[in-house]
Every structure is written in C-alpha cells, then in structure tokens.
Design a protein around this motif. Structure first.
Motif, PDB file in Angstrom:
ATOM      1  N   LEU A  25       0.829  -1.208   0.000  1.00 55.14           N
ATOM      2  CA  LEU A  25       0.000   0.000   0.000  1.00 55.14           C
ATOM      3  C   LEU A  25       0.863   1.258   0.000  1.00 55.14           C
ATOM      4  CD1 LEU A  25      -2.769  -1.049   2.567  1.00 55.14           C
ATOM      5  CD2 LEU A  25      -2.972  -0.931   0.085  1.00 55.14           C
ATOM      6  N   SER A  26       1.953   1.229   0.763  1.00 52.93           N
ATOM      7  CA  SER A  26       2.857   2.394   0.787  1.00 52.93           C
ATOM      8  C   SER A  26       3.470   2.643  -0.587  1.00 52.93           C
ATOM      9  CB  SER A  26       3.965   2.165   1.823  1.00 52.93           C
ATOM     10  OG  SER A  26       3.419   1.957   3.105  1.00 52.93           O
ATOM     11  N   LEU A  27       3.958   1.589  -1.239  1.00 55.47           N
ATOM     12  CA  LEU A  27       4.544   1.747  -2.573  1.00 55.47           C
ATOM     13  C   LEU A  27       3.496   2.217  -3.576  1.00 55.47           C
ATOM     14  CD1 LEU A  27       6.803  -1.447  -2.751  1.00 55.47           C
ATOM     15  CD2 LEU A  27       7.541   0.909  -2.442  1.00 55.47           C
ATOM     16  N   MET A  28       2.279   1.721  -3.436  1.00 53.58           N
ATOM     17  CA  MET A  28       1.221   2.106  -4.375  1.00 53.58           C
ATOM     18  C   MET A  28       0.936   3.602  -4.309  1.00 53.58           C
ATOM     19  SD  MET A  28      -2.751   0.805  -4.490  1.00 53.58           S
ATOM     20  CE  MET A  28      -3.097   1.624  -2.933  1.00 53.58           C
ATOM     21  N   TRP A  29       0.880   4.155  -3.075  1.00 51.96           N
ATOM     22  CA  TRP A  29       0.557   5.572  -2.928  1.00 51.96           C
ATOM     23  C   TRP A  29       1.728   6.477  -3.276  1.00 51.96           C
ATOM     24  CZ3 TRP A  29      -4.016   7.834  -2.466  1.00 51.96           C
ATOM     25  CH2 TRP A  29      -5.106   7.076  -2.035  1.00 51.96           C
ATOM     26  N   PHE A  30       2.960   6.053  -2.948  1.00 51.72           N
ATOM     27  CA  PHE A  30       4.111   6.939  -3.093  1.00 51.72           C
ATOM     28  C   PHE A  30       4.855   6.795  -4.416  1.00 51.72           C
ATOM     29  CE2 PHE A  30       4.531   6.503   1.788  1.00 51.72           C
ATOM     30  CZ  PHE A  30       3.440   7.347   1.939  1.00 51.72           C
TER      31      PHE A  30
END
Length: 286
Positions: A25-30
């Motif tokens: 989720l972090s990689l998806m948003w950033f």
C-alpha cells in the motif's frame, strides 16, 4: 515510465504475499501513478483483508497446554470401610469427638479451598496472553502504516504528481544542452510564430486561479495567463532564477526593469531553466 512499471510489479508482488500488504500500500501511494480512485478501492480492500487475516491467524489461534493440568481433586486421609466399627450401636475407638468449634473451623477451611479448585491453569493464561499480545503488535503496525499513507495523501492533495507535458516529450531533451543539441518538436498552436521563429519549449503553468502556459522560442519568452499575455524578448533578459522548486523568476530590462514569476510543475523546472539559459547564451554569442 519504466520506473513506474517496476514499482507497480513490486506492489502487486507485495499484495500477493498478503503479509506484505502494508508495504504494498505504501509503494502504491508513493511510487506508482495509478488512478486515485483505484488506489482508494485497493486500500480499503487490502486493509480489510489484512485485518481479517491477523484476526484469524493470531487472535483466534487455539492455545495448547503442554505443561499439564492439575486435576481439581483433593485427597484427605480418613477412614475406610475396614475401619468401621464392628458393633453398629457402639462408636469405634478410632472415632474422635469433634467439638463444635473445630467443626466450624473445618467448614470454613473447606469453603476457602473451593475457589482454588476452579482456577484456570497458569499455562493456559500465559498462552492466551502471548497470542493477544502478538495480535496487538501486528494490528498496531498496520494502523501506523495506514496513518502514514493517509497523512502523505492529504499533504499532497491538490498537487500534480507525475505531470506529463501535453505539448512536448521532455524525455527527448538531453541535459545539459550544448551548441549541437537538437530540440524536439513542440505542439503548441496558441502562439502565432513570427517568420522563421521556432518554438523550443512549452508547458502549462500551475498558479492557483491564474493557470496558463509558458512558451520559449528562439526569439522570446511568452507567458499566457487568465489576466493576460506577457512577452519578453530574449535580448531583454537580465536574470533567470529558480526561487523554489516550482517558481521561476525572470528579470527584464526593457523598457524598465521588471520581474516576472512563473509557477511551473516541479518536473518541468529543470527543462524550462536550461532552455531559457541556452537560448540566451546563443543570442549573446551572436
């Protein structure tokens, strides 16, 4: 684009591993340029899935007691059938007279010992406590990751990330520019070029409530906005500066000294600065 594809593959792999859903989720948003609506849907589904797995695997994990359970039976020495009196009417010599005070004491001792027999074994308590503790730490880690994602999302609200120039492919510019550098074709029809004039660069401006376009040719710099259009001849420029990651300052000396501030997407600043300085340098040499 290649970098976006790499992070997209890593993000999907994290989702497939299930345990690495927070990292995905972090990689998806950033790091990915997926649509915001898709990110919100995936975040909600991934969050529910991760919480359900943590609850099922950790919070509902059966506890096994391998330390043994003491049976709630007590043995107290007493008479057996063989110690019963031979004569029914006569009391046995082994029988002792019990005074009322000692009888009450025995009853109170037996009442005190009854709750101890119903205690849960300590090993069961320790096992259940460890299970709840692990589940709490995993859930806390997930909540912290979600807070960071939401904070970063709200902080960057309203900004254009991964901006793509609609007028020219900026990947074709090879920085730093040299005398032999070739300029790509710029598709900008709003400016009426002079005879022999060539458009070298164009991009959108992002000043709030005053959006427009910024164009550089081999003869002038043109700033389009809602309040009007400003033209600055290249020969009239005296300074070209970037005062922030998204604001360029141009200083003109004709007819009087005047400063212009252009709000650009952050990804376009390095190209705009390089091209304006490159054109100015070529005219100075001529």
């Amino acid at each position: 684009m290649q970098r976006n594809k790499v992070f997209s593959i890593i993000t999907i792999a994290c989702f497939c591993s299930i345990l690495l859903i927070p990292i995905g989720l972090s990689l998806m948003w950033f790091q990915t340029s997926w649509k915001k609506k898709r990110k919100i849907i995936i975040t909600a589904a991934g969050s529910l899935l991760y919480v359900a797995i943590v609850a099922f695997v950790l919070l509902l994990e059966p506890s096994y007691n391998t330390g043994g359970v003491s049976l709630p039976f007590k043995y107290s020495g007493g008479e057996t059938a063989y110690d019963a009196p031979a004569t029914p009417g006569r009391p046995s010599k082994k029988e002792k007279k019990v005074s009322p005070a000692s009888d009450k004491k025995q009853k109170s001792d037996s009442e005190k010992s009854e709750p101890e027999e119903e205690r849960v074994p300590r090993s069961v308590k320790k096992q259940s406590g460890r299970t709840l503790g692990r589940g709490f730490y995993f859930f806390l880690f997930f909540v912290i990751v979600m807070i960071l994602i939401l904070w970063r999302n709200f902080r960057s609200a309203g900004k254009k990330e991964d901006y793509e120039n609609p007028y020219v492919d900026t990947n074709l510019y090879k920085l730093p520019l040299t005398d032999d550098s070739k300029m790509p074709l710029v598709h900008f029809l709003r400016l009426k070029a002079n005879q022999g004039e060539k458009i070298l660069y164009a991009t959108e401006t992002v000043q709030k409530d005053n959006e427009g376009d910024f164009v550089v040719t081999d003869q002038r710099v043109v700033i389009f906005s809602k309040t009007g259009t400003s033209e600055i001849p290249i020969s009239a420029l005296t300074a070209v500066l970037s005062i922030s990651n998204s604001v360029m300052q141009l200083t003109s000396s004709s007819p009087t000294e005047q400063k212009y501030y252009i709000f650009l997407p952050e990804s376009q600043m390095k190209f705009a600065l390089a091209i304006v300085r490159w054109v100015y340098g070529r005219q100075s040499q001529n």
